[in-house]
Design an enzyme around this catalytic site. Structure first.
Site, PDB file in Angstrom:
ATOM      1  CG  ASN A  65      -1.750  -1.135   1.448  1.00 51.78           C
ATOM      2  OD1 ASN A  65      -2.648  -1.358   0.657  1.00 51.78           O
ATOM      3  ND2 ASN A  65      -1.497  -1.920   2.497  1.00 51.78           N
ATOM      4  CG  HIS A  72       1.412  16.361  14.905  1.00 53.37           C
ATOM      5  ND1 HIS A  72       2.077  16.599  16.095  1.00 53.37           N
ATOM      6  CD2 HIS A  72       2.188  16.889  13.919  1.00 53.37           C
ATOM      7  CE1 HIS A  72       3.201  17.275  15.833  1.00 53.37           C
ATOM      8  NE2 HIS A  72       3.286  17.458  14.522  1.00 53.37           N
ATOM      9  CG  HIS A  76       1.645  12.229  17.157  1.00 55.19           C
ATOM     10  ND1 HIS A  76       0.300  12.178  17.422  1.00 55.19           N
ATOM     11  CD2 HIS A  76       2.037  13.481  17.491  1.00 55.19           C
ATOM     12  CE1 HIS A  76      -0.104  13.345  17.881  1.00 55.19           C
ATOM     13  NE2 HIS A  76       0.924  14.167  17.944  1.00 55.19           N
ATOM     14  CG  ASP A  78       3.633  16.755  19.787  1.00 61.78           C
ATOM     15  OD1 ASP A  78       3.164  16.186  18.787  1.00 61.78           O
ATOM     16  OD2 ASP A  78       2.927  17.314  20.657  1.00 61.78           O
ATOM     17  CG  HIS A  82       4.262  20.455  16.932  1.00 61.02           C
ATOM     18  ND1 HIS A  82       3.547  20.685  15.772  1.00 61.02           N
ATOM     19  CD2 HIS A  82       3.336  20.173  17.894  1.00 61.02           C
ATOM     20  CE1 HIS A  82       2.243  20.541  16.015  1.00 61.02           C
ATOM     21  NE2 HIS A  82       2.093  20.252  17.286  1.00 61.02           N
ATOM     22  CG  HIS A 210       1.613  21.636  22.109  1.00 64.07           C
ATOM     23  ND1 HIS A 210       0.492  21.142  22.733  1.00 64.07           N
ATOM     24  CD2 HIS A 210       1.842  20.814  21.061  1.00 64.07           C
ATOM     25  CE1 HIS A 210       0.065  20.082  22.074  1.00 64.07           C
ATOM     26  NE2 HIS A 210       0.864  19.843  21.064  1.00 64.07           N
TER      27      HIS A 210
HETATM   28 MN    MN Z   1       1.198  16.416  18.143  1.00 61.36          MN
END
Ligand code: MN
Length: 260
Positions: A65, A72, A76, A78, A82, A210
């Site tokens: 495939n 994200h 996952h 970061d 990011h 973040h």
């Molecule tokens: Mn993320």
């Protein structure tokens, strides 16, 4: 003990089951929940498979495939780049490989999050945990158990949004700042769709996990599952994001080693 005998003991433990491998990764499919931003922003892609051939005239004895995915999407990692606070720091392919294997601690707030979807961990919660279990590990992961992995079969339940936005647990802004700047951890791992709480768009600063963690060169791991199978301390996490050159993050297979 020499390095070679340490690795031999590890291999023996893996073979005889005294060291268990716990898969912390959510399966990747078109049904994997993805974050939804307000409509004025760009949106991340769902995971999609496109069949190239399956033992047919496109390829008589092979199956394969192509896939399409956001960086994200699903479980996952970061990378610091990011967030704008980490824009001059590592992209996902530049993270030193040695930082992808680290010890982990699990802080269980599933009871609190079960009563209040907007539950926020404060520094005092972590201090209380440390009083019982010892200090957070230098260079290790803080994994936040909230019970949210039980919702991962339903995007609606997982994102838990109403007209005011999503309601999912996370860290308070001060706790995020403390974890990034004062604690020795390498990053924060969560069961939810992102490292920040659902209400974090309206925090000061917005999306503090973040902003602070990635700005401090630390990492995030999301959409983890099976944290209930890990002890509070003593596990080792192997996080393997795809080494997407210049990437802001990547789907990752995340495994934990646990002594039984
Ligand atoms: Mn993320």
């Amino acid at each position: 003990m020499s390095q070679s005998s340490t690795l031999a003991a590890l291999a023996t433990g893996l073979a005889n089951g005294s060291i268990e491998v716990v898969d912390l990764t959510s399966p990747l499919s078109a049904a994997t929940p993805v974050i939804a931003l307000p409509p004025e922003f760009g949106q991340t892609a769902r995971f999609e498979l496109q069949e190239i051939s399956r033992y047919d005239d496109r390829g008589p004895v092979w199956y394969w495939n192509n896939f399409r995915s956001g960086e994200h999407t699903g479980t996952h990692l970061d990378a610091p780049i990011h967030w704008i606070t980490g824009k001059d720091l590592h992209d996902v392919a530049s993270i030193p490989a040695g930082r992808l294997i680290a010890q982990a601690v699990v802080l269980d707030f599933s009871a609190e999050a079960g009563k209040d979807a907007d539950f926020l961990v404060e520094v005092d919660h972590i201090r209380a945990w440390e009083a019982e279990h010892g200090p957070l590990p230098a260079g290790g992961w803080l994994l936040l158990r909230t019970g949210w992995d039980a919702r991962s079969g339903s995007e609606q339940a997982f994102l838990n949004a109403d007209e005011n936005g999503p309601h999912t647990p996370g860290l308070s802004p001060e706790c995020a700042r403390w974890l990034a700047r004062e604690s020795p951890v390498i990053g924060l791992g969560v069961e939810t769709v992102g490292t920040d709480a659902g209400r974090a768009h309206s925090f000061d600063p917005a999306f503090p996990c973040h902003s602070y963690l990635l700005g401090s060169g630390k990492y995030g791991l999301t959409q983890l599952r099976n944290l209930a199978a890990l002890p509070p301390t003593g596990s080792v996490v192997i996080a393997g994001p795809l080494p997407i050159v210049t990437g802001s993050g990547a789907p990752a297979r995340v495994l934990a080693l646990v002594e039984r």
